[in-house]
Write an enzyme that holds these catalytic residues in place. Structure first.
Site, PDB file in Angstrom:
ATOM      1  N   ARG A 118      -5.230  -3.602  11.370  1.00 46.21           N
ATOM      2  CA  ARG A 118      -4.133  -4.548  11.898  1.00 46.21           C
ATOM      3  C   ARG A 118      -4.823  -4.973  13.329  1.00 46.21           C
ATOM      4  NH1 ARG A 118      -0.518  -3.927   8.155  1.00 46.21           N
ATOM      5  NH2 ARG A 118       0.049  -1.957   7.310  1.00 46.21           N
TER       6      ARG A 118
ATOM      7  N   ARG B  41      -7.726  12.591  13.553  1.00 53.57           N
ATOM      8  CA  ARG B  41      -6.203  12.161  13.233  1.00 53.57           C
ATOM      9  C   ARG B  41      -5.551  13.611  12.841  1.00 53.57           C
ATOM     10  NH1 ARG B  41      -5.502   7.037   9.594  1.00 53.57           N
ATOM     11  NH2 ARG B  41      -3.146   7.264  10.259  1.00 53.57           N
TER      12      ARG B  41
ATOM     13  N   SER C 296       3.778  12.011  12.977  1.00 57.49           N
ATOM     14  CA  SER C 296       3.446  11.224  11.884  1.00 57.49           C
ATOM     15  C   SER C 296       4.392  11.594  10.910  1.00 57.49           C
ATOM     16  CB  SER C 296       2.095  11.429  11.270  1.00 57.49           C
ATOM     17  OG  SER C 296       1.894  10.794  10.188  1.00 57.49           O
ATOM     18  N   SER C 297       5.344  10.786  10.464  1.00 52.82           N
ATOM     19  CA  SER C 297       6.259  10.773   9.206  1.00 52.82           C
ATOM     20  C   SER C 297       5.767  11.100   7.836  1.00 52.82           C
ATOM     21  CB  SER C 297       7.284   9.339   9.084  1.00 52.82           C
ATOM     22  OG  SER C 297       6.468   8.457   8.837  1.00 52.82           O
TER      23      SER C 297
ATOM     24  N   LYS D  94       0.878  -1.242  -0.105  1.00 53.68           N
ATOM     25  CA  LYS D  94       0.091   0.145   0.044  1.00 53.68           C
ATOM     26  C   LYS D  94       0.643   1.359  -0.087  1.00 53.68           C
ATOM     27  CE  LYS D  94      -1.040   2.022   3.577  1.00 53.68           C
ATOM     28  NZ  LYS D  94      -1.505   2.592   5.103  1.00 53.68           N
TER      29      LYS D  94
ATOM     30  N   LYS E 269      -9.035  -2.534   4.050  1.00 57.89           N
ATOM     31  CA  LYS E 269      -8.456  -1.398   3.952  1.00 57.89           C
ATOM     32  C   LYS E 269      -7.109  -1.364   3.162  1.00 57.89           C
ATOM     33  CE  LYS E 269      -6.275   2.083   7.058  1.00 57.89           C
ATOM     34  NZ  LYS E 269      -6.759   3.167   6.419  1.00 57.89           N
TER      35      LYS E 269
ATOM     36  N   GLU F  69       3.967   0.177  12.763  1.00 58.31           N
ATOM     37  CA  GLU F  69       2.751  -0.418  12.152  1.00 58.31           C
ATOM     38  C   GLU F  69       2.785  -2.111  12.514  1.00 58.31           C
ATOM     39  OE1 GLU F  69       4.012  -1.027   7.481  1.00 58.31           O
ATOM     40  OE2 GLU F  69       3.700   0.919   8.147  1.00 58.31           O
TER      41      GLU F  69
END
Length: 468
Positions: free
Chosen positions: A428, A162, A208-209, A30, A453, A356
């Site tokens: 996940r 988010r 968040s990268s 993804k 997803k 993740e």
């Protein structure tokens, strides 16, 4: 006797009767697919994306690009392997970048599944549905700033929670006009002016990268390029930034970055045209995690074909992590074969660069013979759900003993029992519950369909792996 009705939202997780022995073909990455779509849509010449992932997140990205004027044509193969895995060996997306006019040249490859992308010049007005896809909500606002007209961004309720302020604030500094009512999150409208000045910007990307990757991906199209300076605490998920940099360089962008002797926490991308490429998407190594975990948990063996010898994907860290937890692996021309030893060990590991992977590792750790400490992942509280709280609650409700720490989880194995494993619309979480179900009878996964997803057909792939 009347059978107890099965709630339609609950999926009985298969219980393994013995050691798994299977070959599982994992669909494309993804992370690579969505980066490739953005770069292809901004390029100056046609290119191909072969074996891309078709999932909710990538389809949302494609639809968003369509909404801004990018033409995408796809042919879909309906074949699948004996284990239920989609056959994507002939899949390809034809990409004809924005600003090119007239009919496409060349002969489309229609031997298998294909998406043919024909950008027609980015424009608004448009509406983008991001779903709950971090790559869509963060990678596309800079693209929208290059469009001619307003582009509205909206998504699932969780997407409103988010963080997006890193991208919004940075784009304003670089010359974009954005209406978010001061929230720093969705919904919002980017008022594209057809171009963006670019320049130097400081951001805090510690949550968040993707904030860094978002700016870098579109930077070659900014009039002055961009210099991104991260000013916050530890930057998570660095492999994803390395992936972005490598993919930019592969299409001809000039990137100066810390990994190649540049200034720490500073990335510079020059203004340039991007080249069209013929890119084959690697298998999604993070999505291979539950299948490798199955080998570890059951003392079996699983082979993932086409595992790359060199990659920037965070999932490659599974070779080292799962070996430390009791398995062994061999990488050959056929792919990666992982073999469980019949015992699962606890682990003390910093997952800051590969956050993740935390849900799957936590699931395995709950079945180990000793305690585990997973650290460096405080940022997971801002993912599809608060993953640290969700993992703690769901494993403990099955009889586990998990406590949250400031930046992770401490897991003390306990005998687990069956029950409902809630997913919070997080793919996940669903696959983590399936891993526990291999060893614990009676686990039911709520809304296993959320795996679409990033991993279409997961239930069929899972039962196929077990020979059902």
């Amino acid at each position: 006797m009347t059978e107890t009705p099965v709630h339609p939202a609950l999926w009985p997780a298969p219980h393994a009767s013995g050691a798994v022995d299977a070959t599982v073909t994992v669909p494309g990455s993804k992370s690579v697919t969505n980066r490739a779509l953005v770069l292809a849509s901004l390029a100056a010449e046609p290119g191909w994306l072969r074996r891309p992932l078709r999932s909710r997140d990538t389809l949302l990205m494609a639809e968003a690009l369509r909404a801004m004027g990018v033409g995408i044509e796809e042919t879909v193969s309906s074949s699948s392997s004996a284990t239920g895995t989609p056959d994507t060996s002939g899949e390809a997306w034809r990409v004809i970048p924005a600003g090119l006019h007239g009919p496409a040249t060349g002969t489309p490859d229609t031997s298998g599944e294909a998406w043919r992308v024909i950008p027609a010049g980015l424009h608004g007005p448009a509406t983008v549905d991001v779903g709950n896809a971090g790559t869509v909500m963060r990678f596309l606002p800079p693209v929208a700033a290059l469009a001619d007209g307003p582009v509205r961004f909206d998504g699932d309720p969780r997407s409103y929670e988010r963080p997006l302020n890193g991208v919004i604030d940075a784009l304003r500094v670089l010359g974009a006009r954005i209406d978010d009512d001061g929230r720093g999150s969705l919904p919002m409208t980017v008022h594209g002016g057809g171009a963006l000045d670019g320049g130097t910007v400081e951001i805090d990307a510690s949550s968040s990268s993707q904030f860094v990757s978002a700016l870098l991906l579109s930077a070659p199209r900014f009039n002055q390029g961009v210099e991104v300076r991260h000013t916050g605490a530890r930057l998570p998920s660095m492999p994803h930034i390395r992936m972005t940099v490598d993919m930019l360089r592969a299409v001809g962008a000039q990137v100066d970055e810390p990994e190649t002797g540049g200034e720490p926490n500073v990335w510079r991308v020059s203004h340039s045209a991007l080249l069209g490429r013929d890119l084959t998407i690697e298998p999604d190594l993070s999505n291979a995690q539950p299948f490798l975990a199955a080998a570890l948990v059951t003392g079996g063996r699983v082979t993932i074909p086409d595992w790359p010898e060199h990659t920037t994907q965070p999932g490659d860290a599974l070779r080292e992590i799962f070996t430390a937890m009791g398995g062994s692996c061999e990488l050959t021309e056929r792919g990666l074969t992982f073999t469980g030893s019949g015992r699962v060990h606890g682990i003390d590991v910093d997952l800051g660069e590969v956050g993740e992977l935390t849900p799957g590792i936590a699931a395995v750790a709950a079945l180990a013979d000793g305690p585990s400490t997973l650290s460096g992942v405080a940022h997971l509280r801002l993912h599809e759900t608060d993953r640290l709280a969700a993992l703690t609650k769901e494993i403990n409700e099955l009889g586990g003993d998990v406590t949250e720490t400031a930046d992770g989880l401490h897991i003390r194995p306990r005998p687990l029992r069956g029950g409902v494993f809630h997913t919070y619309d997080d793919h996940r979480m669903a696959t983590a519950g399936a891993v526990i179900g291999l060893a614990v009878p009676g686990v039911e996964i709520e809304n296993v369909a959320t795996t679409a997803k990033t991993l279409p057909d997961f239930p069929q792939m899972w039962t196929g792996m077990l020979g059902a």
